[in-house]
Write an enzyme that holds these catalytic residues in place. Sequence first.
Site, PDB file in Angstrom:
ATOM      1  N   CYS A 148       0.834  -1.209   0.000  1.00 32.77           N
ATOM      2  CA  CYS A 148       0.000   0.000   0.000  1.00 32.77           C
ATOM      3  C   CYS A 148       0.868   1.259   0.000  1.00 32.77           C
ATOM      4  O   CYS A 148       0.577   2.234  -0.688  1.00 32.77           O
ATOM      5  CB  CYS A 148      -0.940  -0.001   1.201  1.00 32.77           C
ATOM      6  SG  CYS A 148      -0.102  -0.001   2.785  1.00 32.77           S
ATOM      7  N   HIS A 282      -2.252   1.324   7.454  1.00 30.89           N
ATOM      8  CA  HIS A 282      -2.517   1.340   6.012  1.00 30.89           C
ATOM      9  C   HIS A 282      -2.278   2.738   5.423  1.00 30.89           C
ATOM     10  O   HIS A 282      -2.684   3.728   6.004  1.00 30.89           O
ATOM     11  CB  HIS A 282      -3.962   0.911   5.756  1.00 30.89           C
ATOM     12  CG  HIS A 282      -4.303   0.676   4.316  1.00 30.89           C
ATOM     13  ND1 HIS A 282      -3.583  -0.170   3.503  1.00 30.89           N
ATOM     14  CD2 HIS A 282      -5.296   1.167   3.529  1.00 30.89           C
ATOM     15  CE1 HIS A 282      -4.118  -0.168   2.285  1.00 30.89           C
ATOM     16  NE2 HIS A 282      -5.157   0.633   2.281  1.00 30.89           N
ATOM     17  N   ASN A 308      -7.863   4.138  -2.658  1.00 31.61           N
ATOM     18  CA  ASN A 308      -7.248   2.945  -2.084  1.00 31.61           C
ATOM     19  C   ASN A 308      -6.565   2.131  -3.195  1.00 31.61           C
ATOM     20  O   ASN A 308      -6.683   2.493  -4.375  1.00 31.61           O
ATOM     21  CB  ASN A 308      -8.345   2.127  -1.377  1.00 31.61           C
ATOM     22  CG  ASN A 308      -7.778   1.236  -0.293  1.00 31.61           C
ATOM     23  OD1 ASN A 308      -6.559   1.130  -0.107  1.00 31.61           O
ATOM     24  ND2 ASN A 308      -8.656   0.568   0.432  1.00 31.61           N
TER      25      ASN A 308
END
Length: 355
Positions: A148, A282, A308
Amino acid sequence: MWPSTFCAWLILARVWVFIPLPARSMQPPDQNMTEMTQMFQDFMIQYNKSYKSPEEMHHRFKVFEQNLKASRELQASELGTAQYGVTQFSDLTESEFKTMFGIPQPIEPPIVNRLAKSPKAQNPPSSCDWRKFGAITEVKKQGSCRSCWAFAAASNIEALWNIHRHSPRNVSVQELVDCTSHGCSGGYVWDAFLTVINRSGLSSSKLYPYAGKDQRCQQYRRRQVTGIEGYEILPREERDLAEIVASQGPITVLFNMKALQQYKNGVIWRTSQDCSKEHLDHFALVVGYGQVPKQHESPAKQYWIIQNSWGKRWGEKGYFRLHRGDNTCGVAMFAVTAVVKNLGARSEARVLCPR
Ligand SMILES: *[C@@H]1O[C@H](CO)[C@@H](O)[C@H](O)[C@H]1NC(C)=O
Ligand SMILES: *[C@@H]1O[C@H](CO)[C@@H](O)[C@H](O)[C@H]1NC(C)=O
Ligand SMILES: *[C@@H]1O[C@H](CO)[C@@H](O)[C@H](O)[C@H]1NC(C)=O
Ligand SMILES: *[C@@H]1O[C@H](CO)[C@@H](O)[C@H](O)[C@H]1NC(C)=O
């Protein structure tokens, strides 16, 4: 579609056998269980799921049931407008989800190449969406690599090149994964920026495509590089962050992803009791912000618009919205952005974020 429907039915007929005795005693199967089985079947078809064995399938069915329960609990305690329910992650336990996507708890990022002072918070416009400027590259999918941080950094750089240099780029996320320590076991956006600086820029994603696993760091000759002038650690005030997003472009944020496994759409707003501001696992890219208009008694709800890296089928076409104003899920703790300047211009032309 027919063959997979058929297949799921066959497998489900087998799951039935594994349902514990009380549920399949003399009476017809309980309404509740039939409904749950139907939902699981729909889930398998919708997300093209298949399992190795009936035992595995039975286990996943139980996990699915647990997740539905968890999503109802999230729904009941939701302060914003978020909807929770069945998602592509509904067959993963919470700890599997964390292991697949979460990154280790960060330490304070190194402050180097701190180029510009953050702007004094003026009154930021009430909304801003860089997608409308055509500055944001498409939603990507990290797969089973905890990358991520690399996706957030790459999308940040791509957006800033669009905004400040009017030059569309697709940079190599895999180069960040391969050439930064930790790679697929989870890293940090600031380490990604250090890698970009160290390598004098990133190759294109075409030359160095995403593999979703750790590889040896490649050195391509005569590659087209996309560089940055540095990076900035941003203030922890959401008002300042909004001003920076509106005046400079998208920024990366680190937050607690707890509510995302069951998230479908809407603005997430959690208390700090059920979304700790300390457990941050995250990274994603803030591409703008806005507010849900006042309705009757309820006040206007301000939110961040966040891209995302779990593909377009997740959330709001790959995006989600998170409440803005009380550091929900720790979103303001580690905001960082690359610095990309318009080197040609004599003085930085002011770019306006579209509302
Ligand atoms: C199944 O029954 C339980 C207990 O009666 C209830 O809490 C739950 O919401 C029901 N599940 C569904 C999918 O309706
Ligand atoms: C569904 O999954 C199977 C095996 O997991 C794969 O071979 C197939 O290409 C997938 N189909 C779609 C439409 O994603
Ligand atoms: C970047 O990738 C997208 C999607 O594959 C493509 O449409 C676009 O043309 C690419 N841009 C550049 C500059 O290569
Ligand atoms: C990049 O990092 C390597 C290894 O840490 C170091 O030896 C090298 O000098 C660095 N290169 C630049 C241009 O900073």
